[in-house]
Every structure is written in structure tokens, then in C-alpha cells.
Write a protein that holds these residues in place. Sequence first.
Motif, PDB file in Angstrom:
ATOM      1  N   ARG A 167       0.835  -1.207   0.000  1.00 26.84           N
ATOM      2  CA  ARG A 167       0.000   0.000   0.000  1.00 26.84           C
ATOM      3  C   ARG A 167       0.864   1.250   0.000  1.00 26.84           C
ATOM      4  N   PHE A 168       1.978   1.193   0.767  1.00 32.51           N
ATOM      5  CA  PHE A 168       2.883   2.337   0.797  1.00 32.51           C
ATOM      6  C   PHE A 168       3.490   2.572  -0.575  1.00 32.51           C
ATOM      7  N   LEU A 169       3.899   1.473  -1.242  1.00 37.12           N
ATOM      8  CA  LEU A 169       4.506   1.606  -2.548  1.00 37.12           C
ATOM      9  C   LEU A 169       3.494   2.110  -3.576  1.00 37.12           C
ATOM     10  N   TYR A 224      12.118   5.829  -6.282  1.00 37.14           N
ATOM     11  CA  TYR A 224      12.120   6.361  -4.926  1.00 37.14           C
ATOM     12  C   TYR A 224      12.873   5.396  -4.015  1.00 37.14           C
ATOM     13  N   THR A 225      13.788   5.950  -3.237  1.00 42.95           N
ATOM     14  CA  THR A 225      14.596   5.141  -2.327  1.00 42.95           C
ATOM     15  C   THR A 225      14.516   5.727  -0.925  1.00 42.95           C
ATOM     16  N   ASP A 226      15.116   5.018   0.025  1.00 41.40           N
ATOM     17  CA  ASP A 226      15.113   5.515   1.405  1.00 41.40           C
ATOM     18  C   ASP A 226      16.054   6.695   1.600  1.00 41.40           C
ATOM     19  N   VAL A 227      16.798   7.097   0.556  1.00 44.66           N
ATOM     20  CA  VAL A 227      17.650   8.285   0.655  1.00 44.66           C
ATOM     21  C   VAL A 227      17.215   9.372  -0.330  1.00 44.66           C
ATOM     22  N   GLY A 228      16.022   9.214  -0.905  1.00 47.97           N
ATOM     23  CA  GLY A 228      15.524  10.228  -1.816  1.00 47.97           C
ATOM     24  C   GLY A 228      15.222   9.660  -3.193  1.00 47.97           C
ATOM     25  N   HIS A 229      14.620  10.491  -4.051  1.00 46.74           N
ATOM     26  CA  HIS A 229      14.270  10.012  -5.387  1.00 46.74           C
ATOM     27  C   HIS A 229      15.385  10.306  -6.374  1.00 46.74           C
ATOM     28  N   ILE A 230      15.410   9.525  -7.452  1.00 44.35           N
ATOM     29  CA  ILE A 230      16.467   9.619  -8.456  1.00 44.35           C
ATOM     30  C   ILE A 230      15.838   9.567  -9.837  1.00 44.35           C
ATOM     31  N   ALA A 231      16.162  10.520 -10.674  1.00 43.19           N
ATOM     32  CA  ALA A 231      15.678  10.537 -12.048  1.00 43.19           C
ATOM     33  C   ALA A 231      16.606   9.711 -12.929  1.00 43.19           C
ATOM     34  N   TYR A 232      16.029   9.117 -13.970  1.00 47.72           N
ATOM     35  CA  TYR A 232      16.846   8.298 -14.861  1.00 47.72           C
ATOM     36  C   TYR A 232      16.424   8.519 -16.307  1.00 47.72           C
ATOM     37  N   GLN A 249      24.467   2.853  -1.694  1.00 48.48           N
ATOM     38  CA  GLN A 249      23.813   1.854  -0.850  1.00 48.48           C
ATOM     39  C   GLN A 249      22.468   2.424  -0.423  1.00 48.48           C
ATOM     40  N   ALA A 250      21.399   1.828  -0.905  1.00 51.31           N
ATOM     41  CA  ALA A 250      20.056   2.331  -0.630  1.00 51.31           C
ATOM     42  C   ALA A 250      19.047   1.221  -0.883  1.00 51.31           C
ATOM     43  N   THR A 251      17.854   1.409  -0.336  1.00 53.69           N
ATOM     44  CA  THR A 251      16.747   0.481  -0.552  1.00 53.69           C
ATOM     45  C   THR A 251      15.719   1.136  -1.455  1.00 53.69           C
ATOM     46  N   VAL A 252      15.375   0.473  -2.536  1.00 64.21           N
ATOM     47  CA  VAL A 252      14.386   0.998  -3.471  1.00 64.21           C
ATOM     48  C   VAL A 252      12.992   0.769  -2.906  1.00 64.21           C
ATOM     49  N   LEU A 253      12.171   1.830  -2.920  1.00 68.42           N
ATOM     50  CA  LEU A 253      10.828   1.779  -2.333  1.00 68.42           C
ATOM     51  C   LEU A 253       9.709   1.846  -3.353  1.00 68.42           C
ATOM     52  N   GLY A 254       9.948   2.442  -4.486  1.00 71.15           N
ATOM     53  CA  GLY A 254       8.878   2.569  -5.462  1.00 71.15           C
ATOM     54  C   GLY A 254       9.370   3.154  -6.772  1.00 71.15           C
ATOM     55  N   PHE A 255       8.472   3.160  -7.761  1.00 74.58           N
ATOM     56  CA  PHE A 255       8.825   3.585  -9.107  1.00 74.58           C
ATOM     57  C   PHE A 255       7.744   4.502  -9.669  1.00 74.58           C
ATOM     58  N   ASP A 256       8.162   5.435 -10.487  1.00 75.77           N
ATOM     59  CA  ASP A 256       7.236   6.242 -11.281  1.00 75.77           C
ATOM     60  C   ASP A 256       7.803   6.257 -12.694  1.00 75.77           C
ATOM     61  N   ARG A 257       7.351   5.302 -13.501  1.00 75.29           N
ATOM     62  CA  ARG A 257       7.936   5.166 -14.839  1.00 75.29           C
ATOM     63  C   ARG A 257       7.482   6.292 -15.771  1.00 75.29           C
ATOM     64  N   ARG A 291      12.218  12.961   3.431  1.00 72.93           N
ATOM     65  CA  ARG A 291      13.365  12.384   2.734  1.00 72.93           C
ATOM     66  C   ARG A 291      12.955  11.824   1.375  1.00 72.93           C
ATOM     67  N   LEU A 292      11.757  11.253   1.309  1.00 73.35           N
ATOM     68  CA  LEU A 292      11.276  10.692   0.052  1.00 73.35           C
ATOM     69  C   LEU A 292      10.950  11.778  -0.966  1.00 73.35           C
ATOM     70  N   LEU A 293      10.590  12.957  -0.479  1.00 75.71           N
ATOM     71  CA  LEU A 293      10.176  14.037  -1.370  1.00 75.71           C
ATOM     72  C   LEU A 293      11.349  14.785  -1.996  1.00 75.71           C
ATOM     73  N   ARG A 294      12.523  14.606  -1.443  1.00 77.21           N
ATOM     74  CA  ARG A 294      13.659  15.337  -2.001  1.00 77.21           C
ATOM     75  C   ARG A 294      14.529  14.403  -2.840  1.00 77.21           C
ATOM     76  N   ALA A 295      15.315  15.005  -3.703  1.00 76.69           N
ATOM     77  CA  ALA A 295      16.217  14.223  -4.542  1.00 76.69           C
ATOM     78  C   ALA A 295      17.350  13.656  -3.697  1.00 76.69           C
ATOM     79  N   ALA A 296      17.808  12.482  -4.048  1.00 69.71           N
ATOM     80  CA  ALA A 296      18.944  11.882  -3.355  1.00 69.71           C
ATOM     81  C   ALA A 296      20.180  12.744  -3.558  1.00 69.71           C
TER      82      ALA A 296
END
Length: 453
Positions: free
Chosen positions: A11-13, A147-155, A133-141, A48-53
Motif C-alpha cells: 500500500r505504501f509503494l 524512490y529510495t530511502d535516501v531520496g528520489h532519483i531521475a533516470y 547503498q540504498a533500498t528501493v521503495l517505489g517507481f514512477d515510470r 526524505r522521500l520528497l527530495r532528490a537523493a
Amino acid sequence: MSNEKNFSRRRFLQFTGLTLAGAAHAAPAVATEQAASGVGATPPAFARLLRAASLPQPKGARVVIVGGGWSGLTLAKYLKRHNPAFDVLLIDRHPSFVSFPLSNSWLADQINLDFLSHSFFDAADNHDYHFLQATVLGFDRESRKIYTDVGHIAYEYLVLAPGIDYDYARIGVEDAEQQELLFQHYPGGFVSASELLTIKHKIQTFKGGTFVLNVPNGDYRCTAAPYERACMMAAVFKKRRVHAKILLLDMNTGIKIKKDGFHRAFDELYKDYIEYLPSSEISGIDLDAKAVTTEFDEYPFDDAIIYPPIRASRLIDEAGIANPKSPQRAANTDPFRYHVVGDEHVYVTGDSRGQPFSKGGHTAHSEGKYVAEVIAGHALGKDIAWRSPQTMCFSSVEIDPLQAMSIITYYKFNEQTNVFDFDRTHMIEDWDLQGGQASLAWAEGMFRDLFYR
């Protein structure tokens, strides 16, 4: 992991995947409203999730690789080789790498743990990419963010190489608490390094009796490994003069690879130690009674290593790219290009991809090289011709000195049956010292390629 935990995380993801992007845009307004109304600030974990890593600004198109196993490490290196302009980022939740290939030899004290353990930082430094080193929590394709536990990352490109998860329900263990207890006390040894440490302690301290091993059905990580593990355990018990019976319950109708070689090892080397039982479909495990149940029998044990059937990593589900027709929830990918169907900016390699190739380290390395070319070619508008991965697998059966047998094979697509078949297979089922030394030389060469210059 409990069903409740799975539900809550899912549900969180879902929340992160659907609403975090919007929440990020709304955050400044929310903060202003909170300040005006006296309401407290956004909780730190959510903020932390709302800001960029915190990462260096990419100097080129960013390729994010999730999973630092054999496939992910290979991709990270060869993406930079084929397109130096790429900004490559490898993400793994673990602080260091420990190899599962050759771990059975370590269980039997034929190599040191240092031989299997390597630094992600060394690999990144030596091959000019970044490691996080981070844990992936979710995706927005849609917006190309993870989204990771240290922030979001664009690709620009995303490669998922997250490995496997166990599927305990397929051996009749559906209760979440029982799954957790089974994982902790009788680990399969194919997901985390902690499992290997526990298994080695079991082998070194076993005082005698019945020790249950099993071979899962379906596709699973390293086809020969459960049979090899039985041999290595028997060799240790034989050396220690432990009165033990290894009960090898195979959920398949027979040995799946190197059949003649393993049967000969069971009969000639370990007749007093290994009892091999094919067509033993596990239907339940009673942890209190310490007994494994099959369709027709119940087998009590003094200790056990339970390797359940596997499925693709749950990250594949969470990214919304699992193939609903796959019994193991493998990714829905183009079988020749590895990209997700309908999305040529997301690729899946290694154990979670949909192709039926071996789930071994050498196969992952081989296909990683190819997919790196495919992604580099896509960025330049070039099409790369398909080439088969190569599978090379060594199986040790005797120790002091280490002796092994081997197989090398490729694959071809059968257009009449619409499936992949084996191609150009060379198998050596007579184990010897040369095979044992070759297995060590193979691993040393692979580690050198992945981690060092």
C-alpha cells in the motif's frame, strides 16, 4: 515476511508510485500552510522521500541499475565501456558483494570468504561509475523516477537486476510467522550472505542424524547447486566422521543437470551419506515436529536447509512490470532486447527476466554484456543484433583437493516451437582436480573483470 508487512509495504509503494510525484510539487505549499497554521512540519522520513537523493549532478544520460549482483555489476562496467558519456549509478541495499557461485566450495572449507567478498566501491572506482547503498521503495515510470530511502532519483534508462525472492506458499507454508521462522532457522542459502553463514555453522557443528536438503521445482537459481551442496556437505561429514544421513528431496522427477555425474558421486563417494529421493513434492513443513511432508510421506529431520521454489523479486511486481502469465512473476520483457514490453527505457536482467536461461552467475555476466550494448545502441539510434548468453557452470563433488565437473552451453530460439532451446552444449561429468582448479580460475577471472582493472 508477514502478509501484514507485505500488505502495508504494498500500500505504501502504491502511494509512492501514484502520489509522491504530485506530493513533491505540492510540498512547498504544504509547508507554507503548515507554518501559517502552526501545524508541525512534514515528518522527516516522508520529507526524505520528497527530495532528490544527494548525488553528483549527472554529466550525461543517467542509467540507474538496481541490484549489485553478477548482472548489475556487469552492466555498470560495460555501459561505461560502450558509452563513456553515460552517467551510471548502481544501487544495492547491501554494503558489499558476496558471491553465491562457488559458495558451496566455501561451505566445505576449500576457499576463504575473502575470495567471495568484494567491495562495491572498488568496482565503481575502477570502472568509473557511482555506487549508492540504498533500498528501493517505489517507481514512477511515467516521470522516470525511482524512490529510495535516501531520496528520489531521475533516470534516462533503468535496469532492474534485483534477483529472486522465495515463494514459501508453494511448499505449503502460507502463514507469515511460519515463513519467517523457516527462513531464519532453515535458510535456503540463495538470497543473502547471512543465510550462507548460518548454513556453514550448521554443517560445521552438526552432530549426526538426518539432515534434509531439497531441490525446488520450476526455474531456480543455479540448477546444479542443490546437488553440489549435498556432495560438499557429505564430504565434510565424511571427513569429520559424523554419522549423518543427507536426505535429498528433489521436487523434480530426476536430477536436472549433470545427471550421470551426480548419480555416480552419490553412489561411489557418498553412498553411506546421501539418500536421493526424486519426485518428492514438498507440501508442508511442521517446524515444531521438525518434519517435512510430501504427497505420500513424512520425513522427520534433525536439521535442514530448505530451498523453496522461487519467484522474481517482488520489485518486479512493485514496478508494475510482472508478466501475469508467468507462474514465477517474471518480468514482461522483450525476449531478445530485455526491455519491458512497451517501455524501451526500462530493462530487466538476471534472475527476474522472463527468458528461461540459466539463473547462474556466468549467464548473468554474459547477458549483462549484451544488454549494455543494447542500451548504448538505443541511445545512439542503433540496433544491436541478438546474441545468445553463455552459461558456464562448475560443480564440485569432492574436497581435499577440490574436484569438479563442468558444463558450457548457449541457447537458440526455436521458431517452430516458439521457445529457447540449448545449443552447442559441452559437458564434462568426470570430476577431477583439473576441474576443481578450473572453477577457481574461472571465479578469479570473473571477480577481476567485475571489480578490478
